[in-house]
Structure formats: C-alpha cells, structure tokens
Design a protein around this motif. Structure first.
Motif, PDB file in Angstrom:
ATOM      1  N   GLY A  79       0.743  -1.419  -0.242  1.00 11.74           N
ATOM      2  CA  GLY A  79       0.032   0.101   0.031  1.00 11.74           C
ATOM      3  C   GLY A  79       0.974   1.455   0.196  1.00 11.74           C
ATOM      4  N   PRO A  80       0.259   2.742   0.326  1.00 12.02           N
ATOM      5  CA  PRO A  80       1.059   3.809  -0.165  1.00 12.02           C
ATOM      6  C   PRO A  80       1.463   3.928   1.176  1.00 12.02           C
ATOM      7  CG  PRO A  80      -1.426   3.928   0.105  1.00 12.02           C
ATOM      8  CD  PRO A  80      -1.154   3.129  -0.297  1.00 12.02           C
ATOM      9  N   LEU A  81       1.793   3.442   1.851  1.00 13.19           N
ATOM     10  CA  LEU A  81       2.120   3.759   3.398  1.00 13.19           C
ATOM     11  C   LEU A  81       3.305   2.133   3.861  1.00 13.19           C
ATOM     12  CD1 LEU A  81      -0.286   4.193   6.034  1.00 13.19           C
ATOM     13  CD2 LEU A  81       0.556   5.936   5.047  1.00 13.19           C
ATOM     14  N   THR A  82       3.871   2.013   2.444  1.00 15.35           N
ATOM     15  CA  THR A  82       4.630   0.986   2.729  1.00 15.35           C
ATOM     16  C   THR A  82       5.769   1.772   2.356  1.00 15.35           C
ATOM     17  OG1 THR A  82       3.020  -1.023   0.930  1.00 15.35           O
ATOM     18  CG2 THR A  82       5.968  -1.359   1.482  1.00 15.35           C
ATOM     19  N   SER A  83       6.906   1.707   3.314  1.00 12.82           N
ATOM     20  CA  SER A  83       8.150   2.075   3.210  1.00 12.82           C
ATOM     21  C   SER A  83       9.572   1.239   2.963  1.00 12.82           C
ATOM     22  CB  SER A  83       9.039   2.007   5.326  1.00 12.82           C
ATOM     23  OG  SER A  83      10.666   2.554   5.451  1.00 12.82           O
ATOM     24  N   ILE A  84      10.017   1.529   1.857  1.00 14.95           N
ATOM     25  CA  ILE A  84      11.221   1.689   0.750  1.00 14.95           C
ATOM     26  C   ILE A  84      12.290   1.478   1.742  1.00 14.95           C
ATOM     27  CG2 ILE A  84      10.242   1.357  -1.052  1.00 14.95           C
ATOM     28  CD1 ILE A  84      12.318   4.249  -1.639  1.00 14.95           C
ATOM     29  N   LEU A  85      13.000   0.534   1.239  1.00 14.94           N
ATOM     30  CA  LEU A  85      14.595   0.420   2.072  1.00 14.94           C
ATOM     31  C   LEU A  85      15.217   2.145   2.248  1.00 14.94           C
ATOM     32  CD1 LEU A  85      16.170  -1.393   3.707  1.00 14.94           C
ATOM     33  CD2 LEU A  85      17.960  -1.706   2.208  1.00 14.94           C
ATOM     34  N   GLY A  86      15.897   2.927   3.427  1.00 13.87           N
ATOM     35  CA  GLY A  86      16.000   4.210   3.379  1.00 13.87           C
ATOM     36  C   GLY A  86      14.987   5.234   3.919  1.00 13.87           C
ATOM     37  N   SER A  87      14.058   4.411   3.880  1.00 13.07           N
ATOM     38  CA  SER A  87      12.651   5.970   4.226  1.00 13.07           C
ATOM     39  C   SER A  87      12.180   5.672   5.661  1.00 13.07           C
ATOM     40  CB  SER A  87      12.283   5.787   3.044  1.00 13.07           C
ATOM     41  OG  SER A  87      10.754   4.284   3.389  1.00 13.07           O
ATOM     42  N   ARG A  88      11.174   6.874   6.160  1.00  9.66           N
ATOM     43  CA  ARG A  88      10.620   6.455   7.161  1.00  9.66           C
ATOM     44  C   ARG A  88       9.283   6.060   7.303  1.00  9.66           C
ATOM     45  NH1 ARG A  88      12.137   9.658  12.337  1.00  9.66           N
ATOM     46  NH2 ARG A  88      10.154   9.597  13.201  1.00  9.66           N
ATOM     47  N   PRO A  89       9.372   5.069   7.791  1.00 13.07           N
ATOM     48  CA  PRO A  89       8.173   4.564   8.149  1.00 13.07           C
ATOM     49  C   PRO A  89       6.939   5.253   8.683  1.00 13.07           C
ATOM     50  CG  PRO A  89       9.991   2.998   8.962  1.00 13.07           C
ATOM     51  CD  PRO A  89      10.298   4.533   9.554  1.00 13.07           C
ATOM     52  N   SER A  90       6.079   4.175   7.919  1.00 14.18           N
ATOM     53  CA  SER A  90       4.573   5.524   8.150  1.00 14.18           C
ATOM     54  C   SER A  90       3.756   4.059   8.483  1.00 14.18           C
ATOM     55  CB  SER A  90       3.696   6.206   7.524  1.00 14.18           C
ATOM     56  OG  SER A  90       4.493   6.589   7.375  1.00 14.18           O
ATOM     57  N   ALA A  91       3.018   4.559   9.969  1.00 17.66           N
ATOM     58  CA  ALA A  91       1.850   3.322  10.018  1.00 17.66           C
ATOM     59  C   ALA A  91       0.591   3.912   9.695  1.00 17.66           C
ATOM     60  CB  ALA A  91       1.987   3.071  11.673  1.00 17.66           C
ATOM     61  N   LEU A  92       0.176   2.901   9.136  1.00 20.82           N
ATOM     62  CA  LEU A  92      -1.848   2.338   9.646  1.00 20.82           C
ATOM     63  C   LEU A  92      -1.862   2.700  10.918  1.00 20.82           C
ATOM     64  CD1 LEU A  92      -3.930   1.694   8.122  1.00 20.82           C
ATOM     65  CD2 LEU A  92      -3.842  -0.455   7.684  1.00 20.82           C
ATOM     66  N   VAL A  93      -2.615   2.829  10.869  1.00 23.33           N
ATOM     67  CA  VAL A  93      -3.876   3.223  12.793  1.00 23.33           C
ATOM     68  C   VAL A  93      -4.900   3.390  12.718  1.00 23.33           C
ATOM     69  CG1 VAL A  93      -3.938   4.758  14.492  1.00 23.33           C
ATOM     70  CG2 VAL A  93      -1.708   4.501  13.630  1.00 23.33           C
ATOM     71  N   THR A  94      -5.013   1.344  12.826  1.00 22.21           N
ATOM     72  CA  THR A  94      -6.799   0.950  12.205  1.00 22.21           C
ATOM     73  C   THR A  94      -7.742   2.131  12.913  1.00 22.21           C
ATOM     74  OG1 THR A  94      -6.415  -0.344  13.555  1.00 22.21           O
ATOM     75  CG2 THR A  94      -5.677  -1.275  11.634  1.00 22.21           C
ATOM     76  N   GLY A  95      -7.497   2.819  14.435  1.00 25.62           N
ATOM     77  CA  GLY A  95      -8.712   3.569  15.055  1.00 25.62           C
ATOM     78  C   GLY A  95      -8.236   5.038  14.354  1.00 25.62           C
ATOM     79  N   GLN A  96      -7.992   5.639  13.169  1.00 27.00           N
ATOM     80  CA  GLN A  96      -7.810   6.179  12.339  1.00 27.00           C
ATOM     81  C   GLN A  96      -8.310   5.839  10.970  1.00 27.00           C
ATOM     82  OE1 GLN A  96      -4.424   8.104  12.959  1.00 27.00           O
ATOM     83  NE2 GLN A  96      -4.392   8.576  15.141  1.00 27.00           N
ATOM     84  N   ALA A  97      -9.313   5.053  10.716  1.00 26.48           N
ATOM     85  CA  ALA A  97      -9.125   4.714   9.545  1.00 26.48           C
ATOM     86  C   ALA A  97      -9.517   5.538   8.028  1.00 26.48           C
ATOM     87  CB  ALA A  97     -10.411   3.402   9.477  1.00 26.48           C
ATOM     88  N   PRO A  98     -10.680   6.344   8.539  1.00 28.44           N
ATOM     89  CA  PRO A  98     -10.847   7.415   7.970  1.00 28.44           C
ATOM     90  C   PRO A  98      -9.931   8.105   7.399  1.00 28.44           C
ATOM     91  CG  PRO A  98     -12.107   7.987   9.359  1.00 28.44           C
ATOM     92  CD  PRO A  98     -10.768   6.759  10.364  1.00 28.44           C
TER      93      PRO A  98
END
Length: 236
Positions: A79-98
């Motif tokens: 998905g769009p939040l997937t982190s490639i090597l060297g980039s800062r990871p971003s989380a999918l927080v399921t409680g913030q679905a909107p």
C-alpha cells in the motif's frame, strides 16, 4: 563506511537461517526487538484481476488470516504507506480509518483492530531479484518503536539475502497431493468427513486417510493446525 555498513557492523547478524524453524525464530526475535506483537512475511502473487498474498511465515492467529483474507493482506503489504529501504516508516493506525480510506475500508479497519492489529507497518524487503514484504503490528497504537524499524528492515534484508532458496521454497512449497489439498480445503469450509466424501465421491475412510497424510506432511498435531499451515502457505 556507509550508513548501512555501520548499522550492520554495530549489530552483527549471527543467525544462520538453515530451515523454516530458523526463519520463524529470526522473525520472532526481530518482532520483539521493535516492540511489535505480530509479523507476517509475504510475497505478492500477481494475477490477471487482482493481487494475492503468498504467506511465507507468520504468527498471526488462524482466525485473523481467515477473516482478513489474502487480498487485503496483499493491499496492506504494498500500500501507499509501505516503507522502502532507507525511508521513514509510516504506520496504518486502524483506529484512524478515515485517514486511510484509500488503503482499507472502515469495516476492514475495525476488523483489524478487533483482531489485535491497532497499528501496522509494512516494510519492503529486497532479497536479490525478489521482493518480499514484512508486516509488523501491535495491539496498541504507538507500541512499536519506530526508530528501530529502519534498522530492523536493513537487518532483515541482509539476513534474508543469505537464504534466497529457502525463501523461494517456503513461498512455493506445496507438499500435498491434489486429493489431500481438496480434503483440507473442504474441511476448512466447515464440511464434515462424510460431506467431503460425498463431494469427492470417495469413502469416509479415504477422506480421513488423505487428511491424516496432510497432517503428517505439515508435522501438525491436528486438522486445525494443518489447515492453518496450509492457509498461511497459500496452499488452500
């Protein structure tokens, strides 16, 4: 010395991955290091209509895999939040679905939350010419140490690059015969032994024999464990 080399030098990877058991142990240790509860290593199978996830290794419970479905798992992995090597990871927080409606629906987010995946990170792993994805999740948002994720991703890539054949075998291995696979599939759909016998046109004893062989091939202790292993491996 590059940043990558420095990271590897300060945390020498001594784990020797020689079997599926070694791979499981390595991923469990990596998961614990970053404060996560669950992991799932997946390869993406590209179909004509939609992508599917081939689960290589995972400690998700059977119900979570069954209810979530491999198509959603594939969407989470790439998905769009997937982190490639060297980039800062971003989380999918399921409680913030909107805030992530382009990734999961509200219903899917609630399901993931209920199943114990309140926050999910997807890390892309380049292993030679192959690409895998590592999903790590936790029961509470903010539980995973984000600062440790980049190091864990690098460590995972380095370790898995040492065993490309093990990953290829794990992603494609199917030890079952056609009949054994069919029997496990129908049992996973809730059919009884007698019902499976009618569907396949064989005796109940034959169905039990096929299922017993499947259990033995997976080194499982019962039908439920054999079914869970088959689903995690993408065999049924």
């Amino acid at each position: 010395m590059t940043a990558s080399a420095a990271l590897l030098k300060t945390d020498t990877i001594s784990t020797r991955l020689a079997s599926r058991g070694d791979l499981t142990s390595f991923l469990m240790e990596l998961t614990a290091e970053i404060g996560a509860d669950s992991y799932m290593l997946v390869a993406i199978v590209h179909g004509e209509v939609k992508n599917d996830a081939r689960i290589v290794a995972s400690n998700w419970i059977f119900d979570a895999i069954e209810l979530t479905g491999r198509c959603l798992i594939a969407a989470l992995a790439q998905g769009p939040l997937t982190s490639i090597l060297g980039s800062r990871p971003s989380a999918l927080v399921t409680g913030q679905a909107p805030c992530a409606r382009d990734l999961v629906s509200g219903e899917e987010a609630v399901l993931l939350d209920v199943l114990g995946h309140a926050e999910i990170y997807s890390l892309a792993l380049n292993v030679g010419r192959q690409r895998f994805f590592l999903l790590v999740s936790a029961g509470q948002a903010g539980q995973i140490d984000q600062s440790a994720l980049m190091k864990a991703q690098l460590k995972c890539c380095y370790a898995l690059c040492q065993v490309p054949q093990l990953l290829a075998d794990a992603a494609t291995q199917d030890p079952l015969s056609d009949r054994e696979r069919e029997c496990l599939f129908w049992v996973s759909e809730g059919k009884t032994t007698d019902e499976v016998a009618v569907i396949l046109g064989v005796s109940s004893n034959t169905v039990n024999s096929y299922i017993t062989h499947a259990i033995q091939k997976f080194s499982a202790s019962n039908r439920a464990m054999a079914i869970a292993t088959a689903i995690r491996s993408g065999i049924i």
